[in-house]
Design a protein around this motif. Sequence first.
Motif, PDB file in Angstrom:
ATOM      1  N   LEU A   7      -1.128  -3.667   4.327  1.00  0.00           N
ATOM      2  CA  LEU A   7      -1.822  -3.077   3.167  1.00  0.00           C
ATOM      3  C   LEU A   7      -2.124  -1.843   4.130  1.00  0.00           C
ATOM      4  CD1 LEU A   7      -3.987  -5.808   1.393  1.00  0.00           C
ATOM      5  CD2 LEU A   7      -1.679  -4.771   1.080  1.00  0.00           C
ATOM      6  N   GLU A   8      -2.485  -1.814   5.220  1.00  0.00           N
ATOM      7  CA  GLU A   8      -2.805  -0.353   5.986  1.00  0.00           C
ATOM      8  C   GLU A   8      -1.488   0.428   6.087  1.00  0.00           C
ATOM      9  OE1 GLU A   8      -5.218   1.863   7.785  1.00  0.00           O
ATOM     10  OE2 GLU A   8      -5.834  -0.064   7.137  1.00  0.00           O
ATOM     11  N   ARG A   9      -0.406   0.063   5.887  1.00  0.00           N
ATOM     12  CA  ARG A   9       0.813   0.779   5.929  1.00  0.00           C
ATOM     13  C   ARG A   9       0.834   1.421   4.247  1.00  0.00           C
ATOM     14  NH1 ARG A   9       5.774  -1.648   9.016  1.00  0.00           N
ATOM     15  NH2 ARG A   9       4.838  -1.973  11.144  1.00  0.00           N
ATOM     16  N   LEU A  10       0.528   0.418   3.569  1.00  0.00           N
ATOM     17  CA  LEU A  10       0.295   1.094   2.091  1.00  0.00           C
ATOM     18  C   LEU A  10      -0.773   1.951   1.835  1.00  0.00           C
ATOM     19  CD1 LEU A  10       0.986   0.597  -0.882  1.00  0.00           C
ATOM     20  CD2 LEU A  10      -0.577  -1.135  -1.215  1.00  0.00           C
ATOM     21  N   ARG A  11      -1.880   1.988   2.499  1.00  0.00           N
ATOM     22  CA  ARG A  11      -2.866   2.954   2.346  1.00  0.00           C
ATOM     23  C   ARG A  11      -2.590   4.343   2.670  1.00  0.00           C
ATOM     24  NH1 ARG A  11      -8.300   1.719   2.496  1.00  0.00           N
ATOM     25  NH2 ARG A  11      -7.903  -0.321   3.722  1.00  0.00           N
ATOM     26  N   THR A  12      -1.660   4.304   3.852  1.00  0.00           N
ATOM     27  CA  THR A  12      -1.417   5.626   4.391  1.00  0.00           C
ATOM     28  C   THR A  12      -0.360   6.162   3.522  1.00  0.00           C
ATOM     29  OG1 THR A  12      -1.495   4.688   6.633  1.00  0.00           O
ATOM     30  CG2 THR A  12      -0.152   6.467   6.553  1.00  0.00           C
ATOM     31  N   ASP A  13       0.414   5.444   2.701  1.00  0.00           N
ATOM     32  CA  ASP A  13       1.578   5.985   1.960  1.00  0.00           C
ATOM     33  C   ASP A  13       0.961   6.444   0.601  1.00  0.00           C
ATOM     34  OD1 ASP A  13       3.527   5.457   3.493  1.00  0.00           O
ATOM     35  OD2 ASP A  13       4.508   3.644   2.333  1.00  0.00           O
ATOM     36  N   LEU A  14      -0.124   5.736   0.104  1.00  0.00           N
ATOM     37  CA  LEU A  14      -1.008   6.250  -1.112  1.00  0.00           C
ATOM     38  C   LEU A  14      -1.682   7.353  -0.812  1.00  0.00           C
ATOM     39  CD1 LEU A  14      -2.067   2.570  -2.498  1.00  0.00           C
ATOM     40  CD2 LEU A  14      -0.208   4.093  -3.369  1.00  0.00           C
ATOM     41  N   ASP A  15      -2.225   7.590   0.302  1.00  0.00           N
ATOM     42  CA  ASP A  15      -2.937   8.874   0.722  1.00  0.00           C
ATOM     43  C   ASP A  15      -2.132  10.136   0.786  1.00  0.00           C
ATOM     44  OD1 ASP A  15      -5.289   7.428   0.862  1.00  0.00           O
ATOM     45  OD2 ASP A  15      -5.217   7.196   2.874  1.00  0.00           O
ATOM     46  N   ARG A  16      -0.802   9.622   1.092  1.00  0.00           N
ATOM     47  CA  ARG A  16       0.025  10.802   1.374  1.00  0.00           C
ATOM     48  C   ARG A  16       0.778  11.244  -0.100  1.00  0.00           C
ATOM     49  NH1 ARG A  16       3.076   8.716   5.078  1.00  0.00           N
ATOM     50  NH2 ARG A  16       4.674   8.064   3.599  1.00  0.00           N
ATOM     51  N   GLN A  17       1.052  10.441  -0.921  1.00  0.00           N
ATOM     52  CA  GLN A  17       2.033  10.308  -1.976  1.00  0.00           C
ATOM     53  C   GLN A  17       0.904  10.578  -3.377  1.00  0.00           C
ATOM     54  OE1 GLN A  17       5.246   7.799  -2.139  1.00  0.00           O
ATOM     55  NE2 GLN A  17       5.760   7.911  -0.136  1.00  0.00           N
ATOM     56  N   LEU A  18       0.004   9.730  -3.566  1.00  0.00           N
ATOM     57  CA  LEU A  18      -0.948   9.791  -4.799  1.00  0.00           C
ATOM     58  C   LEU A  18      -1.398  11.232  -5.275  1.00  0.00           C
ATOM     59  CD1 LEU A  18      -1.493   7.666  -6.946  1.00  0.00           C
ATOM     60  CD2 LEU A  18      -3.584   7.448  -5.683  1.00  0.00           C
TER      61      LEU A  18
END
Length: 968
Positions: A830-841
Amino acid sequence: MTIRDSASPTTVRVTVFHGPSVRDRRGELRTGLADLSLLSAAAFRPLAELDEADTPRPALVFSDRPPAEPLPERPTVWVTTDAAVAAAVADAAAVVHWGFDDDWEMLEARLDDALARELPDTNPNRGTPVRALDRLGSAVLALDTEHRFTYLNESAAGLFDATPSDLVGGRIWEHAPPAVTSNLRPAVEQALSADDVVMTEVELDDGVPLFEVAVYPGPDGVTLYSDDPDTSSRPSLYEYLVETVGDAVYILDDEGRFVFVNDALCEMTGYERDELLGSSVHIIKDEETVTEAEDALRDLLRTRGGGADGADGIEIAKLDVELVRKDDERVPCTDRMTLRPLEDGEFTGTVGTLRDISRQRRRQNLLNGIIERSRTMMTATDTETVAEVVVSTAVDVFDLDLAALRKYDPDADGLVPVATSAAADEVLGDRPVYDTGEGPAGTAFVEGELVVTDSLAEDAGSDVSAVDNGAYLPIGDQYVLSLGHGDDDELDDVTLGLLEVFGETAAAAIDRVHREEHLRQYEAIVEAAEEMLFTVDDEQRFTLVTRPFARMLGFDREELVGRHFEDFLPAEDARHTLSSDGRVVRETEFEGAAGPVPCRLSLTPFQGGFVGSVRDISQLRSAQREASRQRRRFVELFETLSDPVADVRYENGVATVESINPAFAALCDSGTDALQHSRFETAQEAMPAALADALDPVHSPAPSLETTATAQTPAGERHYLVRTAPYESDGTDRAFVLLTDVTEVKRRGTHLKVLHRLLRHNLRNETALIKGHAEQLRQLSLPAGADDHIDQILDASDELVSASETSRTVQRVLGFDADDVDPLPAAEALERLRTDLDRQLSAPDTIVTVRADTDDSVPFSQYLLVALRELVANAVEHDPASAVEVRATDDSAGGVSLTVSDDGDGIPEPQWNLLTGEREITQLQHGDGLGLWLVKWVTDRHGGRLHLDEADSDGTTISLRFPAPDRL
């Protein structure tokens, strides 16, 4: 190591050799020879050592087997019962016919003559009387208990017109005239039976007296003396016989004073002749003994006074007494007394003989003790008790305080003490472990012979310094009994002989204990056995059965014992089984209470009956039937399978086609029979070259093969998936070779790939063109409301581009390898998911919360993040201001759930039902997009399951549920 000679100077010291038939009777032989006065056994050895003996002593051999080598140059007397053996050794040895069934007195009589002839000058004291008797004018001869000549002087032999050597060994009645026999034979038989001196007159014929004969009984027969009535040699002969006889002889006057004693009495009592002559008999007999003797003499007087004149014999009184020596030591004796001739009917004194029976009494006491202890040993239940009895017998019965019993221990490879006497512990301390063959104990163990030493304390190799004499007795094949004492008296022949007898008894007791221990073990095994076992006797009746066997037949064990074995078998099987005289293994059916039971029966002969074991093969039969059925199914499948299949066997480095199906034969353009059992290369030669090359690895057993091959066939170009499945059968390497035609699959894949690329390319280009024209329209002056239509055109175009990109992702998901999935802690995922969302959302009003409430792992790859981003993006797309939460939690099944929740309008039920398969995909029923399908396929590829937790106006919660970490 030998036994010191304790015999008197008049005995002959010999080495005794025994043959194999005498080996088990050595104790009896040693004891019997110890009672003979004419010889002393210095050593006992096996017959095989006769030619190796390094002593010049005369050899006394007991054997019914002739020697393997010529007899050595030494005086030898051979004792046997076999006439052939006697003839074989007659030229080199004196021969005595005697066996253990004869008495020892007979052996002594025959040995006396044999030793006299074999050793005429060895012992002066023995040679002198023989030569003296030969010089007498009177006739003197000796007979054994069977009336055979054992000695004749020249005068006696002359009466039969023969030489002494011609007559010795023959029966007197075969040589004497009938007149002599008729008079003499009753006298000889009376002397032997009544143990009396008998006087008789012998006449040749016409009633003319020729000479008077005196018959003297002895322990080994009788001695006959005859004299010319005119000669005066009889008194001197009587005196000579009295002096040379082995027993002590005395004459008392009417006052009980000694008037004559011979040398034997002086030696027995320890008094000089002058001390005895004139002294009262009380000097050697206590008052009680004298009184008992006087009472016996009065009985003799009454008999004599009643009219017996002694013509037919001399009345003798026989008493067991204890002689009192000069040193006050008491000697047990047999006292044989008779009256001196009466004068005018008056008592004139007595004549008596005393025979030392201390050796006989000691032997009897030892025998009684051995018998008593043997009873104790025979009731023992363990070897430790027997060992203690053996040691206590040595101490209490044989009066040998120093005793130690050793047992061979294979682990230590030595003789380990198992029981010791208290005196041995006190005097000698802890006893060591001897190597086999070490010292006299080791010698006795290795050779299986009694070893005796009289110089133990001087033996440089001995650890015993307090013992002079020792005996080492092997008991069975595992034990050695060490005995010793520090007195000057050596271990005599009686003791040693009875020790050997005791050793044999102890060995038998130990063997019995071992057998009973083994029997108890067998009984315990049988009681606890889960196997089906039984025994039957010579009448084929059960004598023992185990519980499982009785249970199989439906009986109690006690009910089966005594029943006939054949009652439970088919008649033919019973006849075949019981008629065999060897081991039988047979499949049959036992008739149990619940019906026939298929069994494998094994019978082994035992003590006239059988020992049997039974194995229930009901399951085996079922398994065989199932295996047969499965084999038929396999053969049917093998034959009808559309894919070509070959079964290959590897043996001696060669691959052979064991069998092929019709499809494989068609591929080779050959019949099935033509390739069956041929070399694999023959099949290769008959198939297309490309396939043959792909199958080259099949020539040797190897891990499974999987490759592809393309071959040109009459039906066009075909593509094959080539695989092998190695296995083993009966210890031989085998493999199935499968060729799967994947031409159609490959073609469809190519078509789909081309269509996909074409559609994506055209869709992207045409969508860009549509968007461009829409932007151009926006620049023109159009009626009111045209912009709304342009926005819809642009939105639809963006949706088509997004769908194209999603389909590309779907293609990659469906093609990625599941082996690329690895466990990863949920918090880290989920930490990797948080990083992706911060970059792409790109929705600033959207609130996305990510948190992990579990420490467990989830199956992870980059596509798992794609699926989660897709769910979040879908929620944001429908409501940019919504609140989205992504959580990792433990689910009720022990696994991990990744949930995505929003507060939007939810997912329409018809669309979800299409996703789960509850609604069929048709032209009119299909999903609005690929997003949810992408999420489902990612979840499936990661081993999970997609679940709709909530879907209503208050929001939507979708979970990706994965199994427990230990099942990942």
